[in-house]
Design an enzyme around this catalytic site. Sequence first.
Site, PDB file in Angstrom:
ATOM      1  N   ASP A   1      -6.702  -2.849   2.679  1.00 32.49           N
ATOM      2  CA  ASP A   1      -6.569  -1.413   2.423  1.00 32.49           C
ATOM      3  C   ASP A   1      -7.930  -0.853   2.031  1.00 32.49           C
ATOM      4  OD1 ASP A   1      -3.956  -0.852   2.979  1.00 32.49           O
ATOM      5  OD2 ASP A   1      -3.237  -1.436   1.002  1.00 32.49           O
TER       6      ASP A   1
ATOM      7  N   MET B   1       2.949  13.543   3.896  1.00 33.08           N
ATOM      8  CA  MET B   1       2.672  14.800   3.195  1.00 33.08           C
ATOM      9  C   MET B   1       3.668  14.970   2.054  1.00 33.08           C
ATOM     10  SD  MET B   1       3.966  17.595   6.020  1.00 33.08           S
ATOM     11  CE  MET B   1       5.634  17.597   6.639  1.00 33.08           C
TER      12      MET B   1
ATOM     13  N   THR C   1       6.175  10.572   6.532  1.00 33.95           N
ATOM     14  CA  THR C   1       5.819  11.989   6.729  1.00 33.95           C
ATOM     15  C   THR C   1       4.346  12.237   6.447  1.00 33.95           C
ATOM     16  OG1 THR C   1       6.351  12.578   4.433  1.00 33.95           O
ATOM     17  CG2 THR C   1       8.143  12.675   6.050  1.00 33.95           C
TER      18      THR C   1
ATOM     19  N   GLU D   1      -4.790  11.327  -7.320  1.00 32.40           N
ATOM     20  CA  GLU D   1      -5.307  12.377  -6.438  1.00 32.40           C
ATOM     21  C   GLU D   1      -4.598  13.704  -6.708  1.00 32.40           C
ATOM     22  OE1 GLU D   1      -4.257   9.457  -5.473  1.00 32.40           O
ATOM     23  OE2 GLU D   1      -5.717   8.467  -4.163  1.00 32.40           O
TER      24      GLU D   1
ATOM     25  N   PHE E   1       5.738  12.458  -1.472  1.00 23.34           N
ATOM     26  CA  PHE E   1       4.998  11.831  -0.366  1.00 23.34           C
ATOM     27  C   PHE E   1       5.733  10.588   0.127  1.00 23.34           C
ATOM     28  CE2 PHE E   1       2.076   8.614   1.192  1.00 23.34           C
ATOM     29  CZ  PHE E   1       1.332   9.315   2.131  1.00 23.34           C
TER      30      PHE E   1
ATOM     31  N   ASP F   1       3.259  15.715  -8.181  1.00 20.14           N
ATOM     32  CA  ASP F   1       2.549  14.557  -7.623  1.00 20.14           C
ATOM     33  C   ASP F   1       1.905  13.772  -8.765  1.00 20.14           C
ATOM     34  OD1 ASP F   1       0.979  12.752  -6.306  1.00 20.14           O
ATOM     35  OD2 ASP F   1       0.138  14.183  -4.879  1.00 20.14           O
TER      36      ASP F   1
END
Length: 688
Positions: free
Chosen positions: A313, A389, A387, A354, A383, A350
């Site tokens: 990753d 998003m 998808t 980030e 998220f 979220d």
Amino acid sequence: MTRKTFTLFDPTLALPAIADAFRKLNPAVQWRNPVMFVVYVGSILTTILWVQALGGQGEAPAGFILAITIWLWFTVLFANFAEALAEGRSKAQAASLRGLKKETWAKKLAEPRFGAQWQMTPAADLRKGDVIVVQAQETIPADGEVIEGVASVDESAITGESAPVIRESGGDFSAVTGGTRVLSDWIVVRVTVNPGETFVDRMIAMVENAKRQKTPNEIALTILLVALTIVFLGVIVTLLPFSMFSVEVAGAGTPISITVLIALLVCLIPTTIAGLLSAIGVAGMSRMMQANVIATSGRAVEAAGDVDVLLMDKTGTITLGNRQASVFLPADGVSEAELADAAQLASLADETPEGRSIVVLAKQRFQLRERDIHALDAHFVHFSAHTRMSGVDMAGRQVRKGAADAIRKHVEALGGKFPASVSGYVDEVARRGSTPLVVADGTRVMGVIELKDIVKGGIKERFAELRKMGIKTVMVTGDNRVTAAAIAAEAGVDDFLSEATPEAKLALIRKYQAEGRLVAMTGDGTNDAPALAQADVAVAMNTGTQAAKEAGNMVDLDSNPTKLIEVVETGKQMLMTRGSLTTFSIANDIAKYFAIIPAAFVTTYPQLAALNVMGLASPASAILSAVIFNALIIVFLIPLALKGVKYRPLGAATLLRQNLAIYGLGGVIVPFIGIKLIDLAIAAVGLA
């Protein structure tokens, strides 16, 4: 796991290993190693011959038979000791883990939220799905997932790392392990295991598993060693009638004795590698544990040594992984403040670093205060890897943020258009090696958020070393192709997979495996589980989800994805150690031929004295010296078996040449010197 190190022959390990070596004399244990079982049977036979000799019916002097018998038993015991010592190192590490399993109590919540009523419950009574709250200075009673709150956690008992770590809901740092301690704040945890299935329980079971399964290479090598043993056994069986015939024809000498035949057989069969083979495998797993990686089996460690493709990753492995929102780039007709407002709305729920950095940047740039998500009467879209998003639905609005292609499909599905200026921003951000996130409010594309990340120092050099070893490195990222290409070029990887989905990762692994390659990868999320299950070597992060841990065949307690490189090197070291000691063991036979063959037949064929190139004192001394050397070399090679052959990142052909020179040539020369020195010692004490 607390990193306690042991010297090779630490008394706390060596003394129990000596006792275990005698316990392993049980025939039920010995027959598992066919080569050493032959030595075991030979020791019993010479013991019987010695008892006969004491009664005056011996085929050779009782003292000579006794000396051979003692050293044959030592050969068996030294092999047992090597295995017991390797197992003891693992058991010592397991003992420190068992210390974590103390009686603890849990605050079990009636509802899955902080502030709900709780009752004290024994940790042993917790079941999968129960929700608990853990506050400052309390021990986390069971493995689980943080669903609310953030806390500083001391994981030194598990990882050996003294610095506390942050565990929080959402993101990649939500998993907690039973036995660790909350230092500050509080967390609400959903228990993910039933009693007896905790991570500590599974680690103890792994390292204490008495019936260690042999790996494919180990089985193949055992078959080779058994085949050699059968060949030498056939040779030895024919030597007795040959000797009798030779004595009759020559009219001189005496037939070779059963004791000498057994000594010759034991010296010729590959006892050195056979005695150390199990120890090498156990030590390989132990070295993984010292690196804070728990392997579920020796098969996984061995597979790591054969790996030729590494899937890594980008985030956390190749880059530092702390991507932060740095710039808002609004689309034409959109103000930066409008973009910041939409981006903050899409990020309120979220919990990833980030997402939080977007909320913070909006607050810093435009004083947009974080809104109460409960008062908004909004439905948050989380998220997913499919998808790619996330966002929020509220008051007739659909605010989304995510990868450019995902937002493009979303907007076009609603009947909108994706502006060319935004595509330009996406490419510009990607070329800088940053990650572009596009924000849309319904059919209106608002602009781009730039997430900056930094490539780890020294990673390019590590990849160059892997390339020398013939290992291909592949970077896996959800970023678009331009961003992925920029970071891949900077990091020096051989290839990359951009806009990766779980299906794409799985397909890539299968593609490489269809080409006959062995693939290694790391993962921490539930979406990584299918690929982890498919990979030949799958290292799951300790902070990852339960599904990822169960799919992998190794768990990294430090949750450091870069550790995959170290795992591969440890696997290669184990294979090299096994190969080097096999070469040394087989090369040993040359000196033993020169020691025993002339001694066995010199009375019948005096011409064979010319083969006594070492100038050994007498036939009896020559045979005894070879048997003693055969036993002692196992002890001298135990440190090498446990520590492993020194590994260098070189090509396979270069490593083969080096090891043949060291262990092949060394295996020829060392026995000549060793047997001669032992012969001198025997002569010095008057036993020759």
